[in-house]
Every structure is written in structure tokens, then in C-alpha cells.
Design a protein around this motif. Sequence first.
Motif, PDB file in Angstrom:
ATOM      1  N   PRO A 261       0.831  -1.207   0.000  1.00 33.18           N
ATOM      2  CA  PRO A 261       0.000   0.000   0.000  1.00 33.18           C
ATOM      3  C   PRO A 261       0.868   1.262   0.000  1.00 33.18           C
ATOM      4  CG  PRO A 261      -0.227  -1.248   2.068  1.00 33.18           C
ATOM      5  CD  PRO A 261       0.570  -2.082   1.146  1.00 33.18           C
ATOM      6  N   GLU A 262       0.497   2.202  -0.853  1.00 35.94           N
ATOM      7  CA  GLU A 262       1.332   3.386  -1.068  1.00 35.94           C
ATOM      8  C   GLU A 262       1.643   4.140   0.228  1.00 35.94           C
ATOM      9  OE1 GLU A 262      -0.304   5.263  -4.651  1.00 35.94           O
ATOM     10  OE2 GLU A 262       1.175   6.857  -4.311  1.00 35.94           O
ATOM     11  N   LYS A 263       0.648   4.206   1.119  1.00 38.81           N
ATOM     12  CA  LYS A 263       0.864   4.975   2.364  1.00 38.81           C
ATOM     13  C   LYS A 263       1.944   4.344   3.226  1.00 38.81           C
ATOM     14  CE  LYS A 263      -3.593   7.134   3.000  1.00 38.81           C
ATOM     15  NZ  LYS A 263      -4.956   6.830   3.426  1.00 38.81           N
ATOM     16  N   VAL A 264       1.963   3.024   3.290  1.00 36.10           N
ATOM     17  CA  VAL A 264       2.988   2.339   4.093  1.00 36.10           C
ATOM     18  C   VAL A 264       4.344   2.443   3.383  1.00 36.10           C
ATOM     19  CG1 VAL A 264       3.705   0.136   5.114  1.00 36.10           C
ATOM     20  CG2 VAL A 264       1.275   0.753   5.060  1.00 36.10           C
ATOM     21  N   ILE A 265       4.332   2.248   2.070  1.00 36.72           N
ATOM     22  CA  ILE A 265       5.579   2.318   1.294  1.00 36.72           C
ATOM     23  C   ILE A 265       6.214   3.709   1.446  1.00 36.72           C
ATOM     24  CG2 ILE A 265       6.475   2.352  -1.098  1.00 36.72           C
ATOM     25  CD1 ILE A 265       6.018  -0.503  -0.061  1.00 36.72           C
ATOM     26  N   ALA A 266       5.383   4.765   1.488  1.00 39.92           N
ATOM     27  CA  ALA A 266       5.925   6.127   1.639  1.00 39.92           C
ATOM     28  C   ALA A 266       6.643   6.274   2.986  1.00 39.92           C
ATOM     29  CB  ALA A 266       4.795   7.150   1.522  1.00 39.92           C
ATOM     30  N   LYS A 267       6.082   5.686   4.044  1.00 41.26           N
ATOM     31  CA  LYS A 267       6.741   5.740   5.364  1.00 41.26           C
ATOM     32  C   LYS A 267       8.037   4.927   5.339  1.00 41.26           C
ATOM     33  CE  LYS A 267       3.623   8.221   7.367  1.00 41.26           C
ATOM     34  NZ  LYS A 267       3.914   9.660   7.450  1.00 41.26           N
ATOM     35  N   MET A 268       7.966   3.775   4.711  1.00 36.87           N
ATOM     36  CA  MET A 268       9.175   2.934   4.620  1.00 36.87           C
ATOM     37  C   MET A 268      10.273   3.676   3.851  1.00 36.87           C
ATOM     38  SD  MET A 268       7.368  -0.745   3.832  1.00 36.87           S
ATOM     39  CE  MET A 268       8.828  -1.467   3.106  1.00 36.87           C
ATOM     40  N   ARG A 269       9.865   4.427   2.826  1.00 36.38           N
ATOM     41  CA  ARG A 269      10.841   5.205   2.045  1.00 36.38           C
ATOM     42  C   ARG A 269      11.573   6.192   2.949  1.00 36.38           C
ATOM     43  NH1 ARG A 269       7.704   8.327  -1.897  1.00 36.38           N
ATOM     44  NH2 ARG A 269       7.331   9.666  -0.109  1.00 36.38           N
ATOM     45  N   SER A 270      10.835   6.875   3.825  1.00 36.55           N
ATOM     46  CA  SER A 270      11.486   7.833   4.731  1.00 36.55           C
ATOM     47  C   SER A 270      12.447   7.116   5.678  1.00 36.55           C
ATOM     48  CB  SER A 270      10.442   8.571   5.572  1.00 36.55           C
ATOM     49  OG  SER A 270       9.534   9.201   4.724  1.00 36.55           O
ATOM     50  N   ILE A 271      12.016   5.962   6.170  1.00 33.26           N
ATOM     51  CA  ILE A 271      12.862   5.222   7.130  1.00 33.26           C
ATOM     52  C   ILE A 271      14.126   4.713   6.438  1.00 33.26           C
ATOM     53  CG2 ILE A 271      12.930   3.138   8.569  1.00 33.26           C
ATOM     54  CD1 ILE A 271       9.837   3.642   9.021  1.00 33.26           C
ATOM     55  N   VAL A 272      13.960   4.135   5.253  1.00 36.01           N
ATOM     56  CA  VAL A 272      15.134   3.667   4.497  1.00 36.01           C
ATOM     57  C   VAL A 272      16.061   4.853   4.211  1.00 36.01           C
ATOM     58  CG1 VAL A 272      15.881   2.760   2.238  1.00 36.01           C
ATOM     59  CG2 VAL A 272      14.079   1.597   3.505  1.00 36.01           C
ATOM     60  N   GLY A 273      15.458   6.022   3.936  1.00 37.79           N
ATOM     61  CA  GLY A 273      16.247   7.230   3.674  1.00 37.79           C
ATOM     62  C   GLY A 273      17.071   7.625   4.896  1.00 37.79           C
ATOM     63  N   HIS A 274      16.455   7.561   6.100  1.00 36.43           N
ATOM     64  CA  HIS A 274      17.217   7.910   7.302  1.00 36.43           C
ATOM     65  C   HIS A 274      18.343   6.920   7.561  1.00 36.43           C
ATOM     66  CE1 HIS A 274      14.818  11.295   8.235  1.00 36.43           C
ATOM     67  NE2 HIS A 274      13.710  10.609   8.414  1.00 36.43           N
ATOM     68  N   MET A 275      18.108   5.670   7.157  1.00 40.45           N
ATOM     69  CA  MET A 275      19.183   4.673   7.301  1.00 40.45           C
ATOM     70  C   MET A 275      20.223   4.838   6.186  1.00 40.45           C
ATOM     71  SD  MET A 275      17.359   1.107   8.391  1.00 40.45           S
ATOM     72  CE  MET A 275      16.086   0.973   7.172  1.00 40.45           C
ATOM     73  N   GLY A 276      19.839   5.524   5.126  1.00 47.65           N
ATOM     74  CA  GLY A 276      20.746   5.649   3.966  1.00 47.65           C
ATOM     75  C   GLY A 276      20.931   4.305   3.268  1.00 47.65           C
ATOM     76  N   ALA A 277      19.899   3.453   3.398  1.00 48.20           N
ATOM     77  CA  ALA A 277      20.054   2.085   2.882  1.00 48.20           C
ATOM     78  C   ALA A 277      19.538   1.966   1.453  1.00 48.20           C
ATOM     79  CB  ALA A 277      19.334   1.109   3.815  1.00 48.20           C
ATOM     80  N   TRP A 278      19.924   2.930   0.615  1.00 44.69           N
ATOM     81  CA  TRP A 278      19.549   2.861  -0.804  1.00 44.69           C
ATOM     82  C   TRP A 278      20.420   1.838  -1.513  1.00 44.69           C
ATOM     83  CZ3 TRP A 278      21.323   7.880   0.930  1.00 44.69           C
ATOM     84  CH2 TRP A 278      20.290   8.688   1.429  1.00 44.69           C
ATOM     85  N   ALA A 279      19.894   1.268  -2.569  1.00 45.64           N
ATOM     86  CA  ALA A 279      20.738   0.438  -3.422  1.00 45.64           C
ATOM     87  C   ALA A 279      21.649   1.374  -4.213  1.00 45.64           C
ATOM     88  CB  ALA A 279      19.870  -0.376  -4.372  1.00 45.64           C
ATOM     89  N   PRO A 280      22.909   0.998  -4.414  1.00 46.15           N
ATOM     90  CA  PRO A 280      23.798   1.856  -5.200  1.00 46.15           C
ATOM     91  C   PRO A 280      23.178   2.166  -6.569  1.00 46.15           C
ATOM     92  CG  PRO A 280      25.002   0.032  -4.241  1.00 46.15           C
ATOM     93  CD  PRO A 280      23.547  -0.220  -3.962  1.00 46.15           C
ATOM     94  N   LYS A 281      23.376   3.405  -7.011  1.00 41.64           N
ATOM     95  CA  LYS A 281      22.697   3.848  -8.228  1.00 41.64           C
ATOM     96  C   LYS A 281      23.092   3.016  -9.460  1.00 41.64           C
ATOM     97  CE  LYS A 281      21.641   8.138 -10.642  1.00 41.64           C
ATOM     98  NZ  LYS A 281      22.138   9.514 -10.862  1.00 41.64           N
ATOM     99  N   ALA A 282      24.377   2.735  -9.580  1.00 38.40           N
ATOM    100  CA  ALA A 282      24.820   1.978 -10.763  1.00 38.40           C
ATOM    101  C   ALA A 282      24.168   0.593 -10.794  1.00 38.40           C
ATOM    102  CB  ALA A 282      26.341   1.849 -10.766  1.00 38.40           C
ATOM    103  N   GLU A 283      24.034  -0.033  -9.615  1.00 34.38           N
ATOM    104  CA  GLU A 283      23.386  -1.342  -9.542  1.00 34.38           C
ATOM    105  C   GLU A 283      21.908  -1.232  -9.917  1.00 34.38           C
ATOM    106  OE1 GLU A 283      25.989  -0.557  -7.943  1.00 34.38           O
ATOM    107  OE2 GLU A 283      27.031  -2.276  -7.073  1.00 34.38           O
ATOM    108  N   GLN A 284      21.305  -0.112  -9.552  1.00 31.16           N
ATOM    109  CA  GLN A 284      19.888   0.073  -9.920  1.00 31.16           C
ATOM    110  C   GLN A 284      19.726   0.208 -11.433  1.00 31.16           C
ATOM    111  OE1 GLN A 284      17.286   2.587  -7.673  1.00 31.16           O
ATOM    112  NE2 GLN A 284      18.719   2.803  -5.977  1.00 31.16           N
ATOM    113  N   VAL A 285      20.589   1.018 -12.023  1.00 30.14           N
ATOM    114  CA  VAL A 285      20.537   1.215 -13.488  1.00 30.14           C
ATOM    115  C   VAL A 285      20.717  -0.133 -14.186  1.00 30.14           C
ATOM    116  CG1 VAL A 285      21.787   2.247 -15.446  1.00 30.14           C
ATOM    117  CG2 VAL A 285      21.382   3.595 -13.361  1.00 30.14           C
ATOM    118  N   ALA A 286      21.705  -0.901 -13.703  1.00 32.44           N
ATOM    119  CA  ALA A 286      22.016  -2.183 -14.346  1.00 32.44           C
ATOM    120  C   ALA A 286      20.885  -3.186 -14.144  1.00 32.44           C
ATOM    121  CB  ALA A 286      23.322  -2.736 -13.764  1.00 32.44           C
ATOM    122  N   THR A 287      20.306  -3.212 -12.941  1.00 33.80           N
ATOM    123  CA  THR A 287      19.229  -4.176 -12.677  1.00 33.80           C
ATOM    124  C   THR A 287      18.021  -3.857 -13.559  1.00 33.80           C
ATOM    125  OG1 THR A 287      20.012  -4.460 -10.411  1.00 33.80           O
ATOM    126  CG2 THR A 287      17.770  -5.187 -10.865  1.00 33.80           C
ATOM    127  N   ALA A 288      17.714  -2.560 -13.706  1.00 30.72           N
ATOM    128  CA  ALA A 288      16.581  -2.170 -14.559  1.00 30.72           C
ATOM    129  C   ALA A 288      16.808  -2.679 -15.984  1.00 30.72           C
ATOM    130  CB  ALA A 288      16.419  -0.654 -14.561  1.00 30.72           C
TER     131      ALA A 288
END
Length: 417
Positions: A261-288
Motif C-alpha cells: 500500500p502506497e501509504k505504508v511504502i511512503a513511510k518505509m521510504r522515509s525510514i530507508v532514507g534515514h538509514m541511507g540504505a539505498w541500493a547503489p545507483k549503478a546497480e539500480q541502473v544495471a538491474t533495470a
Amino acid sequence: MAVSVLAQTLKGSEIIKIGNEINELKRQGQNIANLTIGDFDPNIYPIPSELRDDIIEAYQANHTNYPPADGMLELRKQVSAFLERELRIQATPNEILIASGSRPLIYSVFLALVDPGDKVIYPAPSWNNNHYCHITGAQEIQIPTTAENNFLPKAADVAPHLKGATLLALCSPQNPTGTMFEQSDLEEICDLVIAENASRQRGEKPLYIMYDQIYAMLTFGKKHVDPVTLRPKLKDYVIYIDGISKCLAATGVRVGWGFGPEKVIAKMRSIVGHMGAWAPKAEQVATAKYIQNSEQVHNYLNIFKSRIQECLNTLYQGFQQLKSEGFAVDAIEPMGAIYLTVKADYTGKTTPEGEVLNTSADINFYLIKEAKVALVPFSAFGTDGNVNWFRASVGTSSLEDIQAMIPRIREALSKLK
Ligand SMILES: Cc1ncc(COP(=O)(O)O)c(C=O)c1O
């Protein structure tokens, strides 16, 4: 050293203790077949070469700055298409969150939904839910499961605990068992969740399901089932955990996705952001780029899955052979993931050195020393120490290694009195 109560009370991992024992024996020059880790040996199971090349290319194209907080739009679009194409699951890019593997997503589900003292229900054995409950101060309810039910929960097992609960954590194909939900069993559980939510007051926190399907693309003929496809009414209450770590043998690449659900995912996005636990950008481009080519994905998966399945089947048949010879062992037919559930029912037996095996951990350490084979007892995944079932993970062993284990296990078990 004074540290937080949380830090002081973190539970040590039994798998790490087993790892230490293996390392000690290795230092003494012994060669131990390590079936303990849920990982791959990249020399046996490398990631797809196209994915590797795409990652290198993405770095060469300077994709080295922060990615967007919810993940790159192109990757979320491709994940959406991938889910639809491969699993007939619908999730729009806005309902998808990318993170550095699936662990930060699981952690963010807990942080987004669970308040201290909230009830979180999960089966035993299961993977890591106990740690996330501890970190969030949840009241954890472990549901015992049985070999007869492939160590998956049934509706009757969860029903008594749902009243007032916040989260039901489920996983299929399941770590540590390699078993999968039957459609009817999952449907019955879903119906209970629907009924529980219908009984709650307006404004009350609902009961959510976290559905970990990180192994959904690693199945051996049995159909993967999921809650929202079976019961579309649950769409607002299910958060899925998924990613490339296991299906592309890419545990170190660190690209995972969660959706719900978008509302929960939006909260998770903020939490992941505070952790800085993003996937590396190059890996994201390559996976896509990689996952949009269905033929490429299937060419890889066909070979990868058949090799994993052959290893699991070899081990399974080896245990069935020992069972037919009268040994107190068993195994559950592999259905998915990289795990086999095996039994070695030897508590109360005495080793040649005169030591009595009191727990599944004792049996495991005996097998490490005598058979040079290391498993993980289910007690490491939350069951009692008297449950003599174990997880065997085949991701770091070759087929030849696995074939060579059975005679050693036979010999070691024969020495027990
Ligand atoms: C069921 C399950 N979920 C999630 C994970 C974590 O995966 P990742 O490496 O993407 O964080 C694992 C890893 O073993 C797993 O077994």
C-alpha cells in the motif's frame, strides 16, 4: 563498556557460533563442507554476466551520486513489469520501494508498522523475525509448526493469536525450510486476516501481513502463491519483500524491492532514507536494464535453478537412502529456495568419546567434527533445541562436494551408540 539496553540484549547468532567452529577446524587443516550459509559461492554460482557487464557500464557512465529516495523510476517501472510478467502480481511504480537488498525493507516494515509492545506473529522456524522484533520492542508470538505441515503455519495455528496483532510475518518459499505454501493453506490464513480486520474499529491499526517472497523465482515446479493474488481484498494490508539477491545469486549486489500500500511504502521510504540504505545507483541502473530482457533472465534462471535443484535432490536422495538403511534421518522434498530440511534424530546417543548428544546443536557439532558436514539446527531459527531438524544450504557447495557428504554422514552416524 556502557552501551544501550538494545545493544546489550541483542541476541547472538547461532550460525556465527557454528561458523567459528568451522573456521577453527579449517585452521587445523580440516576440510568442512559448509552447508550453513544462505549465500552463494560466486565461483560456483556467478551473477549473470550481462548484469555484471551492465553494472560496470553504469559506473563507467558515472552513475555514482545519490539515487532517488524510493529508487530510480526506471527500475521501479521494470520491477512492476517483471512482477506482472513473471508472477502475475500487480504493483505500480508508486507502490514499489527499492533498497540495498531486502533486509532494510524488512526492518523498515517493522519500523513503519510496529510500536513497542505490539504483537508480531511468525512461524518457528523462520528467518530473522526474532531480531527485528527485538529491535522494535515487539511482543513476539512464535507459532510452532510441524514436519507434517512442511514447517509452514496453518490457519488453525495462527487463529488463536490474531486478535489485536499488528503484523503476521510469512515467507514462501521459506527460509530455512525450502518449503512452500499450499494455495488452500494460504487462502485460509488470508481469510482469517480479512475477518480480523473487519472486526476492528475505525481508526484502529489493522493487522498487516509481511510476505517475504525473495525466493519466489527459485521454485522447482510448484506454483508460488501470494496473499493479494489469492485475496485482492488484502491489497491494503500486505507488504511484499523481494529482490535480486537470491534469484540472480546477487547477494552482494544489494538490490531489493518491497511493494504494498502506497501509504505504508511512503513511510518505509522515509525510514530507508534515514538509514541511507539505498541500493547503489549503478546497480539500480544495471538491474533495470537486466530484468527487462525476459529471455536473458530465463536463460540464466533455467541453468541456475536446475543446478541448485540437482544439488538439493542429491542431498535429499542421500538422506532417503540413509533412512532406508535404518538410520534415524529424514528429509522433506525440496520445493524452492536453496535449502533442504533434514532430520538427524540422535539426541540421547553417545559419541565414541563418551559424550552424550543432548540437543540438536550437539548433534550438529558432532556432524561437523566427525562427518565434516556443517548444517544449521532449526533451534537457530526459533524452534526448541529438542527439534532434531536442520537446514542444509547448498549455495556454497559443488555437486561433487554434496555427493561426497553422504558416505561421511553414514560413517559418523554409525559410530553413535
Ligand atoms: C527469507 C529471506 N528474506 C530476506 C533475506 C535477505 O536478503 P538480502 O540479501 O536481499 O538482504 C534473506 C537472506 O538470507 C532471506 O532468506
